[in-house]
Design an enzyme around this catalytic site. Structure first.
Site, PDB file in Angstrom:
ATOM      1  N   ASP A 248       0.849  -1.205   0.075  1.00 42.58           N
ATOM      2  CA  ASP A 248       0.163  -0.159   0.005  1.00 42.58           C
ATOM      3  C   ASP A 248       0.947   1.166   0.064  1.00 42.58           C
ATOM      4  OD1 ASP A 248      -2.594   1.484   0.160  1.00 42.58           O
ATOM      5  OD2 ASP A 248      -2.142   1.987   2.281  1.00 42.58           O
ATOM      6  N   SER A 249       0.166   2.273  -0.458  1.00 42.92           N
ATOM      7  CA  SER A 249       1.005   3.558  -0.288  1.00 42.92           C
ATOM      8  C   SER A 249       1.312   4.074   1.094  1.00 42.92           C
ATOM      9  CB  SER A 249       0.270   4.626  -0.817  1.00 42.92           C
ATOM     10  OG  SER A 249      -0.787   4.992  -0.289  1.00 42.92           O
TER      11      SER A 249
ATOM     12  N   CYS B 169      -3.944  -1.104  -2.507  1.00 46.05           N
ATOM     13  CA  CYS B 169      -3.882   0.416  -2.758  1.00 46.05           C
ATOM     14  C   CYS B 169      -4.941   0.707  -3.962  1.00 46.05           C
ATOM     15  CB  CYS B 169      -2.705   0.946  -2.865  1.00 46.05           C
ATOM     16  SG  CYS B 169      -2.810   2.690  -3.316  1.00 46.05           S
TER      17      CYS B 169
ATOM     18  N   GLU C 136      -3.707   8.836   8.262  1.00 48.92           N
ATOM     19  CA  GLU C 136      -2.120   8.851   8.544  1.00 48.92           C
ATOM     20  C   GLU C 136      -1.847   9.621   9.650  1.00 48.92           C
ATOM     21  OE1 GLU C 136       0.408   7.367   6.578  1.00 48.92           O
ATOM     22  OE2 GLU C 136      -0.950   6.368   5.229  1.00 48.92           O
TER      23      GLU C 136
ATOM     24  N   CYS D 294     -10.752   3.229  -0.923  1.00 45.60           N
ATOM     25  CA  CYS D 294      -9.442   3.517  -0.563  1.00 45.60           C
ATOM     26  C   CYS D 294      -9.167   2.543   0.740  1.00 45.60           C
ATOM     27  CB  CYS D 294      -9.268   4.916  -0.335  1.00 45.60           C
ATOM     28  SG  CYS D 294      -7.642   5.290   0.603  1.00 45.60           S
TER      29      CYS D 294
ATOM     30  N   HIS E 164      -7.415   2.923   3.312  1.00 48.22           N
ATOM     31  CA  HIS E 164      -7.272   3.633   4.656  1.00 48.22           C
ATOM     32  C   HIS E 164      -8.710   3.831   5.245  1.00 48.22           C
ATOM     33  CE1 HIS E 164      -3.376   4.917   2.776  1.00 48.22           C
ATOM     34  NE2 HIS E 164      -3.067   5.821   3.964  1.00 48.22           N
TER      35      HIS E 164
END
Length: 253
Positions: free
Chosen positions: A7-8, A70, A150, A179, A181
């Protein structure tokens, strides 16, 4: 069986959690490109370059399968990754749409797809949804959710204001969390819509896909997890402890 998950940033841990809970692999190697998060605002060529560089990392571990946790990578670089790999490469977009279809929603239901600019701008979710008979689609870029996660903001006024900013006056029947996240704030999203919308979580969608399409079955032993980050690995480890609740053996190298 060893799986690589890429993932990013930290969002792919939501996919890792589902994989661990279902025990589909003996070992999971996770790499978060935290030095270059987010990928969402990047152009296609940059996303492809970053993704291929990450793929090189996994060649050090002899993985049997690579999961691109991602959506931006799945939208723009999945074919390049597959052509450069000697092992299966699985994205998150198609499993997400199939998971929605498996919920048995009326084709007239309004489907809200949320994700980064790169994911929404690619039109991949919209195209696949239409191919599966869903035409009442609202695709909305919600990029602020990525830095919020994040920064470990999982509740409170900042998150509430952002939810209001993006979702004011919307009443979807289902929401695809486009996403990885976003499952970290899925409780807040569900609460905003009074728990009336069906939420599709990439992690559970991937598990369904691996079980049904690839025939991967649960292992008896507890999986192990190794965490890697291109920057600030301690932050990744901290969020992993929060999200995974220390339920599994983790090693951060």
């Amino acid at each position: 069986m060893r799986a690589g998950v890429f993932d990013s940033g930290v969002g792919g841990l939501t996919v890792v959690k589902s994989l661990l809970e279902h025990g589909l692999f003996d070992e999971i190697i996770y790499f978060g490109d935290t030095a270059r998060v987010p990928y969402g605002p990047k152009d296609k060529n940059t996303i492809i370059r970053y993704s291929l560089e990450a793929q090189e990392f996994f060649k050090n571990f002899d993985v049997d399968i690579l999961i691109t946790a991602c959506n931006s990578v799945s939208a723009h670089a999945i074919e390049e990754l597959r052509s450069n790999a000697s092992f299966p490469v699985i994205g998150v977009i198609e499993p997400g749409v199939l998971a929605l279809q498996n919920r048995g929603l009326d084709p007239k239901s309004q489907i809200l797809v949320i994700g980064t600019q790169a994911t929404i701008g690619s039109g991949k979710y919209q195209k696949l949804l239409r191919e599966h008979g869903y035409n009442n689609i609202l695709a909305k870029a919600t990029p602020l959710f990525v830095p919020i996660v994040e920064e470990e903001i999982f509740e409170g006024p900042v998150l509430e204001a952002t939810l209001q900013h993006y979702f004011d006056s919307l009443h979807p029947d289902a929401i695809i969390l486009g996403c990885t996240h976003f499952p970290l704030i899925q409780d807040a999203i569900a609460d905003y819509f009074n728990n009336e919308a069906v939420l599709i979580h990439s992690g559970e969608a991937i598990v369904e896909h691996l079980q049904k399409e690839l025939g991967i079955k649960a292992r008896k032993k507890t999986p192990s997890l190794k965490l890697f980050a291109s920057e600030n690995p301690e932050k990744l480890k901290k969020i992993a402890a929060h999200w995974l609740r220390d339920a599994f053996k983790t090693n951060e190298l």
